[in-house]
Design a protein around this motif. Structure first.
Motif, PDB file in Angstrom:
ATOM      1  N   GLU A 194       0.814  -1.843  -0.030  1.00 27.31           N
ATOM      2  CA  GLU A 194      -0.044  -0.161  -0.092  1.00 27.31           C
ATOM      3  C   GLU A 194       0.719   1.105  -0.057  1.00 27.31           C
ATOM      4  N   GLY A 195       1.045   1.569  -1.025  1.00 27.75           N
ATOM      5  CA  GLY A 195       2.199   2.892  -1.461  1.00 27.75           C
ATOM      6  C   GLY A 195       3.287   2.525  -0.679  1.00 27.75           C
ATOM      7  N   LYS A 196       4.224   3.531   0.066  1.00 26.18           N
ATOM      8  CA  LYS A 196       5.471   3.281   0.442  1.00 26.18           C
ATOM      9  C   LYS A 196       5.474   1.661   1.439  1.00 26.18           C
ATOM     10  N   ARG A 197       3.683   1.483   1.915  1.00 25.02           N
ATOM     11  CA  ARG A 197       3.708   0.606   3.358  1.00 25.02           C
ATOM     12  C   ARG A 197       3.983  -0.778   2.691  1.00 25.02           C
ATOM     13  N   ASN A 198       4.433  -1.534   3.353  1.00 25.89           N
ATOM     14  CA  ASN A 198       4.784  -3.263   2.802  1.00 25.89           C
ATOM     15  C   ASN A 198       3.724  -3.948   3.909  1.00 25.89           C
ATOM     16  N   THR A 199       2.982  -4.345   3.939  1.00 23.07           N
ATOM     17  CA  THR A 199       2.213  -5.069   5.228  1.00 23.07           C
ATOM     18  C   THR A 199       2.036  -6.822   5.363  1.00 23.07           C
ATOM     19  N   LEU A 200       2.883  -6.751   6.091  1.00 19.26           N
ATOM     20  CA  LEU A 200       2.997  -8.095   6.481  1.00 19.26           C
ATOM     21  C   LEU A 200       1.659  -8.913   7.378  1.00 19.26           C
ATOM     22  N   CYS A 201       0.697  -9.379   6.840  1.00 18.07           N
ATOM     23  CA  CYS A 201      -0.606 -10.571   8.132  1.00 18.07           C
ATOM     24  C   CYS A 201       0.141 -11.640   8.392  1.00 18.07           C
ATOM     25  N   ILE A 202      -0.004 -12.472  10.046  1.00 19.31           N
ATOM     26  CA  ILE A 202       0.938 -13.465   9.834  1.00 19.31           C
ATOM     27  C   ILE A 202      -0.127 -14.072  10.933  1.00 19.31           C
ATOM     28  N   SER A 203      -0.400 -14.852  10.530  1.00 21.33           N
ATOM     29  CA  SER A 203      -1.327 -15.814  11.344  1.00 21.33           C
ATOM     30  C   SER A 203      -0.461 -16.412  12.633  1.00 21.33           C
ATOM     31  N   THR A 204      -1.800 -16.691  13.787  1.00 25.84           N
ATOM     32  CA  THR A 204      -0.485 -16.988  15.064  1.00 25.84           C
ATOM     33  C   THR A 204      -0.756 -18.620  15.985  1.00 25.84           C
ATOM     34  N   GLN A 205      -1.829 -19.045  14.844  1.00 29.93           N
ATOM     35  CA  GLN A 205      -2.478 -20.252  15.507  1.00 29.93           C
ATOM     36  C   GLN A 205      -2.704 -21.334  13.898  1.00 29.93           C
ATOM     37  N   VAL A 206      -2.555 -22.748  14.179  1.00 30.14           N
ATOM     38  CA  VAL A 206      -2.875 -23.269  13.495  1.00 30.14           C
ATOM     39  C   VAL A 206      -4.836 -23.457  13.374  1.00 30.14           C
TER      40      VAL A 206
END
Ligand code: SF4
Length: 342
Positions: free
Chosen positions: A96-108
């Motif tokens: 998103e524009g200058k951002r590169n955001t990583l959406c991380i999982s925490t559980q299976v």
């Protein structure tokens, strides 16, 4: 043998000290693995030969196996990883524009069964270890050398506060100056509102941002959409959230998935404006991304406009998000489900 990536820095210092090695060895190892991204003890050249042998004989360095990667026409990338026990998790990278955001999982999987979320369909399998949480960042970073990950949101599969200890340890690893050194304000923890852990997170004052899944300002509707709200009611959650804003002094984000004919009327918007009136917050309005797993509807453009109108009238700070990666099953859990993963 233990996975060295499951150790926080202080834990590793203690463990090495107990085996007769100096505490600074832990910082050296951290800097090789998380700073220089070297995952072979024999290549850690500023560490003595004896210590390297000891590390090789007592620890291993884990990695995640990439099973599938899909890229949306809007640039969103979705990664499906296989873990050592053959479980799978998803990670999504959103430019998103200058951002590169990583959406991380925490559980299976997830035990909370929100009514619109594919991740909850097969229930909960297990918590991710801290190595598997930070591993998502490390693996995706290998693909993104020219446009690195700038922000992390703990908003993938699972409820981060339901895996509290590993969440906190992972934040420590991601922000440690000898390694990845990500700014604390670049990390956001999202929650459905698990009140005891939320209070604990506030008490720890980690300096990270907080995002609360609201999805309705009407307690009854919210309980229908998010069964956990029966255990942790909206009015109690709002008290804790106000406490966060008082103590942490960072604006909070409320997430609101706008579902057609469910929580998208002008009356719903009015309730939202009233509920959030005295809270230092911003609301992310996310129009529902239809999925074959549920009967929910995408909101019409009239509903979106009417809802936004009311929020504007009450001067509520909000962002209307475009659904990201709609062509690649980017809503959480959809890629795993497509591959028949449990
Ligand atoms: S929205 Fe989050 S908490 Fe709710 S079922 Fe999905 S993963 Fe779990």
């Amino acid at each position: 043998m233990e996975d060295i990536k499951d150790f926080g820095l202080e834990e590793l210092k203690e463990s090495l000290l107990n085996k007769g090695y100096p505490r600074f060895l832990a910082r050296q190892v951290f800097s090789w693995i998380y700073g220089k991204r070297i995952e072979d003890f024999s290549l850690m050249t500023d560490i003595s030969r004896k210590a390297r042998k000891f590390l090789e004989n007592n620890f291993y360095i884990s990695g995640l196996k990439l099973l599938e990667k899909e890229t949306s026409i809007d640039g969103t990338e979705k990664f499906l990883f296989r873990l050592r026990d053959n479980s799978t998790i998803e990670t999504v990278l959103i430019p998103e524009g200058k951002r590169n955001t990583l959406c991380i999982s925490t559980q299976v999987g997830c035990r909370f069964r929100c009514a619109f979320c594919v991740s909850g369909i097969n229930g909960f399998k297990r918590n991710l270890k801290s190595s598997e949480i930070t591993g998502q960042y490390l693996e995706v970073s290998r693909f993104k050398k020219t446009k690195p990950v700038t922000n992390i949101v703990f908003m993938g599969i699972g409820e981060p506060l339901d895996n509290f200890d590993n969440l906190v340890k992972s934040i420590g690893i991601l922000t440690d100056p000898s390694g990845i050194s990500l700014g604390k304000k670049r990390i956001c923890v999202s929650t459905v509102g698990i009140i005891p852990e939320l209070k604990e997170l506030i008490a720890l004052n980690l300096g990270v941002k907080l995002s609360v899944s609201l999805h309705s300002a009407d307690a009854f509707k919210r309980e229908k959409l998010m069964p956990i709200a029966k255990k942790y009611p909206l009015d109690e959650l709002i008290k804790v959230v106000k406490d966060f804003c008082r103590k942490i002094k960072v604006p909070l984000t409320f997430e609101y998935i706008l579902i057609g004919k469910v929580n998208s009327s002008r009356q719903d918007a009015l309730k939202l404006a009233k509920l959030t009136k005295n809270i230092n917050c911003k609301v992310n309005i996310i129009p529902y991304n239809p999925s074959s797993y549920f009967k929910w509807l995408k909101p019409s453009s009239e509903e979106i406009e009417g809802f936004s109108d009311v929020l504007r009238k009450y001067n509520l700070l909000f962002t209307l998000r475009k659904p990201k990666g709609w062509d690649i099953n980017a809503a959480c859990g959809q890629l795993r489900a497509k591959f028949g993963c449990k």
